[in-house]
Design an enzyme around this catalytic site. Structure first.
Site, short mmCIF file in Angstrom:
data_model
loop_
_atom_site.label_atom_id
_atom_site.label_comp_id
_atom_site.label_asym_id
_atom_site.label_seq_id
_atom_site.Cartn_x
_atom_site.Cartn_y
_atom_site.Cartn_z
N ARG A 195 8.60 4.65 -4.13
CA ARG A 195 8.32 3.36 -3.24
C ARG A 195 7.54 2.44 -3.53
NH1 ARG A 195 7.37 5.46 2.77
NH2 ARG A 195 5.28 5.79 1.89
N LYS A 212 6.46 -1.82 1.83
CA LYS A 212 5.34 -1.27 2.61
C LYS A 212 4.14 -2.02 2.32
CE LYS A 212 2.99 3.36 3.46
NZ LYS A 212 3.14 3.24 4.62
N GLU A 237 12.38 1.65 14.82
CA GLU A 237 11.50 2.89 14.24
C GLU A 237 10.22 2.59 14.99
OE1 GLU A 237 9.69 2.16 10.10
OE2 GLU A 237 9.47 -0.08 10.62
N TYR A 276 0.94 -1.25 0.10
CA TYR A 276 -0.11 0.02 0.14
C TYR A 276 0.79 1.24 -0.01
CZ TYR A 276 0.78 0.67 5.07
OH TYR A 276 1.52 0.95 6.29
C1 LIG Z 1 6.50 1.27 9.99
C2 LIG Z 1 6.36 2.85 9.42
N1 LIG Z 1 7.66 3.17 9.32
C3 LIG Z 1 7.65 4.49 8.76
C4 LIG Z 1 6.67 5.18 8.32
C5 LIG Z 1 6.86 6.50 7.80
O1 LIG Z 1 6.56 6.47 6.45
P1 LIG Z 1 6.07 8.02 5.47
O2 LIG Z 1 6.93 8.96 6.16
O3 LIG Z 1 6.30 7.61 4.31
O4 LIG Z 1 4.70 8.12 5.95
C6 LIG Z 1 5.35 4.52 8.10
C7 LIG Z 1 4.05 5.14 7.50
O5 LIG Z 1 3.12 4.47 7.51
C8 LIG Z 1 5.37 3.41 8.97
O6 LIG Z 1 4.34 2.40 8.61
#
Ligand SMILES: Cc1ncc(COP(=O)(O)O)c(C=O)c1O
Length: 293
Positions: free
Chosen positions: A53, A149, A181, A34
Site C-alpha cells: 500500500r 494514504k 467509510e 503515510y
Molecule cells: C480513511 C481511512 N479508511 C480506512 C482506514 C483503515 O485502514 P487500516 O485498516 O489499514 O488501518 C484508515 C486508517 O487510517 C483510514 O484513515
C-alpha cells in the site's frame, strides 16, 4: 507518545531534536503519504500488505522514496526493538513527503530528496471489543483519491470535529446515497445475516484490517458480500462496525440517534471478534514476516 529516538532522514534523534524545514512540501502542501503498521508481540503485522500500500501511495503521488523493501525492513527492525517486549501491541508511524524545496512553488522544478520520518509507539492491547460508539452521517467532503494514504487529512479532521461538536463519536461518509467509510476506518454492516462492506474504489482507503477481515469471513464461511451499500441499507442494518489498524473493530450502536440492534452487541460481530483475536494471537506467535527482504 513516540518512543525515542525517532528516525528522520537517516538519523536517529530525540523527538525534540527532530526538525524539518518550513519549506518541506509536506508542511506547505500536505505533499506526502503515510503508513500506520501494527506490531503485535514485537512482530510487524502484515508487513508485505502495508509495504504494497505504501508503494501504491508513493507511486500515485510520483514520489521515489529511494528506500527499497529491504531498507524498510531494516528500519522497522530497529523500531520493533525499541518497543516494550511486555507491551503486546505497538505500531509504526511512517511519513514520507516529497521533500524540501528552495522556494514555495506548486510545481516542483528541482530534484529534491524526500523527507522520511518514522517512529514506534506502544499502545494499549485490546482484549475486549472497544466500547460501541455513536456516529452521524455526513456527505463526503474529502477529495477524489481516498485510495491514497495521503497526509492531507483536513476533510476527515473537519468532519470528525463537526461530529464531535454535535455530540457523536465519529461520522460515516456517504456520496450520492452510497456509504463510503468512516473518518479513519472502513465499515461493515450485517444485512439479512450477510456481512457487507463497500467495494474498493478511488473514494476509500483499502484498509489492511478490512482485507484481513474479508479473509477471515471466507475462512470461517461466514456469508459476506463486497457490494455498494445505500444510506437506507445502513439505517436498516442489524449490525455495524468500523475497522482500522489502531482501533481494530469498533461496534456502532447508534446512527444519528437511531439505535442499531437495540444498542446491543451483535452476534456476528462477536463471532468475528473471536476469529480476529485468534488470528492476531497465532500471527504474533508464529509468523516471521518481519524477516521479509
Ligand atoms: C480513511 C481511512 N479508511 C480506512 C482506514 C483503515 O485502514 P487500516 O485498516 O489499514 O488501518 C484508515 C486508517 O487510517 C483510514 O484513515
Amino acid at each position: 507518545m513516540p518512543i525515542n529516538p525517532v528516525f528522520l532522514n537517516g538519523k536517529w534523534l530525540s523527538i525534540d531534536q527532530a526538525m524539518i524545514s518550513p519549506l518541506d512540501r509536506g508542511f506547505l502542501f500536505a505533499d506526502g503519504c503515510y503508513e500506520v503498521i501494527p506490531i503485535y508481540n514485537q512482530k510487524v503485522f502484515r508487513l508485505s500488505d502495508h509495504l504494497q500500500r505504501l508503494e501504491y501511495s508513493l507511486q500515485s503521488l510520483g514520489i521515489d522514496s529511494g528506500y527499497s523493501n529491504k531498507d524498510w525492513v531494516e528500519l522497522f527492525s530497529h523500531l520493533v526493538k525499541q518497543t516494550d517486549d511486555k507491551n503486546y501491541k505497538s505500531y509504526i508511524y511512517l511519513q514520507i513527503t516529497r521533500g524540501v524545496e528552495s522556494k514555495r512553488d506548486h510545481i516542483v522544478k528541482e530534484a529534491i530528496v524526500p523527507t522520511v520520518f518514522c517512529y514506534a509507539e506502544n499502545t494499549a492491547t485490546l482484549n475486549d471489543l472497544p466500547e460501541a460508539i455513536s456516529v452521524t452521517l455526513q456527505e463526503d467532503i474529502r477529495w477524489h483519491r481516498g485510495d491514497i494514504k495521503a497526509i492531507s487529512l483536513l476533510g476527515s479532521v473537519l468532519a470528525r470535529r463537526q461530529a464531535m461538536d454535535e455530540g457523536y463519536d465519529d461520522c460515516i461518509f456517504y456520496r450520492d446515497n452510497e456509504i463510503v467509510e468512516s473518518s479513519s476506518s472502513n465499515l461493515f454492516i450485517v444485512e439479512g445475516g450477510v456481512v457487507k462492506t463497500p467495494p474498493l474504489s478511488n473514494w476509500l482507503l483499502g484498509g489492511i484490517t478490512r482485507l484481513v477481515l474479508l479473509e477471515l469471513l471466507e475462512k470461517y464461511r461466514i456469508p459476506f458480500s463486497v457490494e455498494p451499500i445505500s444510506v437506507e441499507q445502513l439505517h436498516h442494518a442489524s449490525e455495524i462496525w468500523l475497522s482500522s489498524s489502531i482501533k481494530e473493530l469498533i461496534p456502532v450502536r447508534q446512527i444519528d440517534g437511531q439505535l442499531i440492534s437495540n444498542g446491543e452487541m451483535g452476534e456476528v460481530l462477536k463471532k468475528i471478534w473471536d476469529c480476529w483475536r485468534q488470528y492476531i494471537h497465532s500471527y504474533s506467535e508464529n509468523q516471521i514476516e518481519s524477516k521479509l527482504t
